[in-house]
Enzyme design. Structure first.
Site, PDB file in Angstrom:
ATOM      1  N   ASP A 167      52.296  56.024  18.202  1.00  8.04           N
ATOM      2  CA  ASP A 167      51.470  54.886  18.602  1.00  8.04           C
ATOM      3  C   ASP A 167      50.176  55.392  19.248  1.00  8.04           C
ATOM      4  O   ASP A 167      49.648  56.421  18.839  1.00  8.04           O
ATOM      5  CB  ASP A 167      52.286  54.020  19.588  1.00  8.04           C
ATOM      6  CG  ASP A 167      51.935  52.561  19.511  1.00  8.04           C
ATOM      7  OD1 ASP A 167      50.828  52.218  19.940  1.00  8.04           O
ATOM      8  OD2 ASP A 167      52.753  51.753  19.024  1.00  8.04           O
ATOM      9  N   ASP A 187      49.214  64.777  20.624  1.00 10.42           N
ATOM     10  CA  ASP A 187      48.098  63.845  20.413  1.00 10.42           C
ATOM     11  C   ASP A 187      47.361  64.276  19.148  1.00 10.42           C
ATOM     12  O   ASP A 187      46.617  65.262  19.163  1.00 10.42           O
ATOM     13  CB  ASP A 187      47.191  63.906  21.647  1.00 10.42           C
ATOM     14  CG  ASP A 187      45.944  63.036  21.521  1.00 10.42           C
ATOM     15  OD1 ASP A 187      45.643  62.575  20.403  1.00 10.42           O
ATOM     16  OD2 ASP A 187      45.266  62.839  22.550  1.00 10.42           O
ATOM     17  N   HIS A 201      48.837  50.057  24.122  1.00  8.75           N
ATOM     18  CA  HIS A 201      49.816  49.558  23.159  1.00  8.75           C
ATOM     19  C   HIS A 201      51.094  50.392  23.142  1.00  8.75           C
ATOM     20  O   HIS A 201      52.208  49.851  23.203  1.00  8.75           O
ATOM     21  CB  HIS A 201      49.163  49.527  21.772  1.00  8.75           C
ATOM     22  CG  HIS A 201      49.965  48.845  20.734  1.00  8.75           C
ATOM     23  ND1 HIS A 201      50.838  49.523  19.897  1.00  8.75           N
ATOM     24  CD2 HIS A 201      50.049  47.538  20.385  1.00  8.75           C
ATOM     25  CE1 HIS A 201      51.403  48.656  19.067  1.00  8.75           C
ATOM     26  NE2 HIS A 201      50.944  47.445  19.346  1.00  8.75           N
ATOM     27  N   GLU A 212      62.713  52.966  32.193  1.00  5.01           N
ATOM     28  CA  GLU A 212      63.792  53.333  33.114  1.00  5.01           C
ATOM     29  C   GLU A 212      64.384  52.038  33.685  1.00  5.01           C
ATOM     30  O   GLU A 212      63.650  51.132  34.071  1.00  5.01           O
ATOM     31  CB  GLU A 212      63.252  54.223  34.238  1.00  5.01           C
ATOM     32  CG  GLU A 212      64.348  54.735  35.142  1.00  5.01           C
ATOM     33  CD  GLU A 212      63.849  55.737  36.181  1.00  5.01           C
ATOM     34  OE1 GLU A 212      62.664  56.107  36.145  1.00  5.01           O
ATOM     35  OE2 GLU A 212      64.666  56.143  37.019  1.00  5.01           O
ATOM     36  N   ILE A 219      60.576  46.769  34.721  1.00  2.17           N
ATOM     37  CA  ILE A 219      61.391  46.041  33.754  1.00  2.17           C
ATOM     38  C   ILE A 219      62.642  46.847  33.393  1.00  2.17           C
ATOM     39  O   ILE A 219      62.801  47.992  33.811  1.00  2.17           O
ATOM     40  CB  ILE A 219      60.588  45.763  32.464  1.00  2.17           C
ATOM     41  CG1 ILE A 219      60.090  47.079  31.839  1.00  2.17           C
ATOM     42  CG2 ILE A 219      59.418  44.834  32.759  1.00  2.17           C
ATOM     43  CD1 ILE A 219      59.661  46.947  30.399  1.00  2.17           C
ATOM     44  N   VAL A 309      62.582  51.489   6.056  1.00  4.11           N
ATOM     45  CA  VAL A 309      62.092  50.891   7.305  1.00  4.11           C
ATOM     46  C   VAL A 309      62.752  49.542   7.579  1.00  4.11           C
ATOM     47  O   VAL A 309      62.927  48.738   6.673  1.00  4.11           O
ATOM     48  CB  VAL A 309      60.554  50.704   7.228  1.00  4.11           C
ATOM     49  CG1 VAL A 309      60.025  50.090   8.506  1.00  4.11           C
ATOM     50  CG2 VAL A 309      59.873  52.044   6.960  1.00  4.11           C
ATOM     51  N   ASP A 332      63.574  42.333   7.538  1.00  3.85           N
ATOM     52  CA  ASP A 332      65.013  42.569   7.729  1.00  3.85           C
ATOM     53  C   ASP A 332      65.575  41.716   8.860  1.00  3.85           C
ATOM     54  O   ASP A 332      66.614  41.086   8.709  1.00  3.85           O
ATOM     55  CB  ASP A 332      65.252  44.056   8.014  1.00  3.85           C
ATOM     56  CG  ASP A 332      64.868  44.901   6.815  1.00  3.85           C
ATOM     57  OD1 ASP A 332      65.549  44.791   5.786  1.00  3.85           O
ATOM     58  OD2 ASP A 332      63.853  45.624   6.887  1.00  3.85           O
ATOM     59  N   SER A 363      54.803  44.080  17.252  1.00  2.00           N
ATOM     60  CA  SER A 363      55.014  45.404  17.847  1.00  2.00           C
ATOM     61  C   SER A 363      56.075  45.326  18.937  1.00  2.00           C
ATOM     62  O   SER A 363      56.924  46.212  19.066  1.00  2.00           O
ATOM     63  CB  SER A 363      53.723  45.919  18.469  1.00  2.00           C
ATOM     64  OG  SER A 363      52.720  46.085  17.505  1.00  2.00           O
TER      65      SER A 363
HETATM   66 CA   LIG Z   1      62.732  49.558  35.473  1.00  2.00          CA
HETATM   67 CA   LIG Z   2      63.111  45.609   4.488  1.00  2.00          CA
HETATM   68 CA   LIG Z   3      45.460  63.780  24.677  1.00  2.00          CA
END
Ligand SMILES: [Ca+2]
Ligand SMILES: [Ca+2]
Ligand SMILES: [Ca+2]
Ligand SMILES: [Ca+2]
Length: 429
Positions: A167, A187, A201, A212, A219, A309, A332, A363
């Site tokens: 990402d 990267d 993102h 965690e 969260i 996928v 799916d 996403s």
């Molecule tokens: Ca947490």
């Molecule tokens: Ca599929």
């Molecule tokens: Ca970097």
């Protein structure tokens, strides 16, 4: 069909004749997952019934006491192997000497984590709470969620399962992610070994899948214990190229990722990306979750690569497909993707705010699927990626069945259900 009459004929006690009325009726065997302990009932005699008669009453139904709960004067009773709990509850229930008889019910604790904003995570546990912090935010529909709390009773994942977040990078020092990062990643945009997120993102996606959890912070992630492998293939504006993406996929799976989350897309097929996915899926046995796209149009690639996928659409806090979720035969499953609270880079968070954010998008939906796949992988490491995909598909809830019964182009097999996906895996060793 087994008949209780044959069981009862073993009884020799005249006082038990009332039970024989039951003889001959066919009852269905218990089906599916038991909600009570098989082979046992719990019963209580009226206090006036002397001990010898209690023993005879049990023997008459070929049962025996396993244990006594003395302060209740109740007994845990082993029933015959060829009778069901339902049959025996009914049979014992006809004995006027018995005050009550019932299954030994199974209570399943729900694991509710202590994370500060867990209450805001309707996607994981929807009790009809307000969705969002802005006054006037909508309220969700209770149970329009992926059944996380009951599923976590089965597993919260293992650190040995690594989710590759391919990402914009991940905030490596985020308070709710820093202990979950397997390495500083790579990267491919800037060509360095630090996959720090300069967009936001990737950090949002990573938190949904594996923040965690139960750490009093932020969260809860779907996969509490799985690790995150950050791979930066998209730049600060969220764009990448065939080359950065292919390099990122190959690097992730060659560096320990068993699950890939691909929350990006484009309308066109791409031979090189498809080949990288084939390598991940066939050669490395990696499960790949991808976002369908947010433009209410055909499913984007790579989600549309059917063979490799798991294409994920987005539903909301009412279990409705979002109006912007891409659709097509490649879908799916669906997962919550509307107003999802998640981790956000500290460096990009305005002063005075917490590094968490409500975000929309397929996403966010796909990241829930990646987390679930990591949990499945942790329980059953030998499963192939297509096995995992089928488990996730077939355990999904067909939440739009009133308008689109069965698999459909909008939410595929349905909104994922973590509990239904995980519980059978724990039972079948
Ligand atoms: Ca947490
Ligand atoms: Ca599929
Ligand atoms: Ca970097
Ligand atoms: Ca449907």
């Amino acid at each position: 069909m087994r008949k209780i009459g044959r069981v009862l004929n073993a009884g020799l006690i005249a006082g038990m004749t009332a039970l024989l009325i039951f003889g001959g009726s066919d009852l269905p065997r218990s089906q599916a997952d038991p909600d009570f302990v098989p082979g046992e009932v719990l019963l209580k005699f009226k206090s006036s019934v002397p001990l010898p008669e209690r023993a005879l009453a049990l023997a008459a139904l070929r049962s025996r006491a396993l244990a006594r709960i003395s302060s209740l004067n109740a007994y845990v009773v082993r029933i015959p192997e060829d009778a069901t709990v339902e049959e025996m509850v009914e049979a014992f229930g006809r004995n006027p000497d018995i005050a009550y008889v019932q299954p030994n019910y199974i209570y399943r604790a729900c694991l509710t984590p202590n994370d500060k904003y867990f209450e805001d995570q309707y996607a994981l546990f929807n009790k009809g709470q307000q969705v969002g912090w802005v006054p006037g935010s909508p309220q969700g529909k209770p149970s329009a969620d992926i059944k996380a709390t009951s599923a976590w009773e089965e597993t919260t994942g293992i650190a040995g399962v690594v989710i590759g977040i391919v990402d914009t990078g991940v905030d490596l020092n985020h308070p709710d992610l820093k202990n979950k990062i397997r390495s500083r990643g790579y990267d491919f945009v800037n060509g360095d070994t630090d996959a720090t997120d300069d967009n936001g993102h990737g950090t949002m996606v990573a938190g949904i899948a594996a923040a965690e959890t139960n750490n009093y912070e932020g969260i809860a992630g779907v996969a509490w214990n799985s690790k995150i492998l950050p791979v930066k293939v998209l730049d600060q504006f969220g764009s990448g190229t065939t080359v950065t993406i292919v390099n990122g996929i190959l690097w992730a799976v060659d560096n320990g990722a068993q699950i890939l989350n691909l929350s990006f897309g484009a309308p066109a097929k791409d031979n090189a990306v498809e080949e990288a996915l084939k390598y991940a899926f066939e050669t490395k046995g990696v499960f790949i979750a991808a976002a369908a796209g947010n433009d209410n149009t055909a499913v984007y690639y790579p989600a549309a690569y059917d063979r490799y996928v798991c294409a994920t659409a987005a539903t909301d806090y009412n279990d409705q497909r979002t109006t912007w979720s891409n659709f097509g035969p490649e879908i799916d499953v669906a997962a919550p993707g509307d107003k999802i609270i998640t981790t956000y880079p500290v460096a990009l968070t305005p002063a005075g705010f917490q590094p968490y954010k409500f975000q929309d998008g397929t996403s966010m939906a796909g990241a829930h699927v990646a987390g679930l796949a990591a949990l499945i992988r942790g329980i059953k490491p030998s499963l192939s990626p297509s096995d995992i995909m089928n488990i996730i598909r077939y355990s999904a809830d067909d939440v739009n069945s009133s308008i689109h019964k069965g698999r459909d182009v909008f939410i595929g097999y349905g909104r994922i259900n973590m509990e239904k996906a995980l519980v059978p895996l724990k039972i079948i060793k």
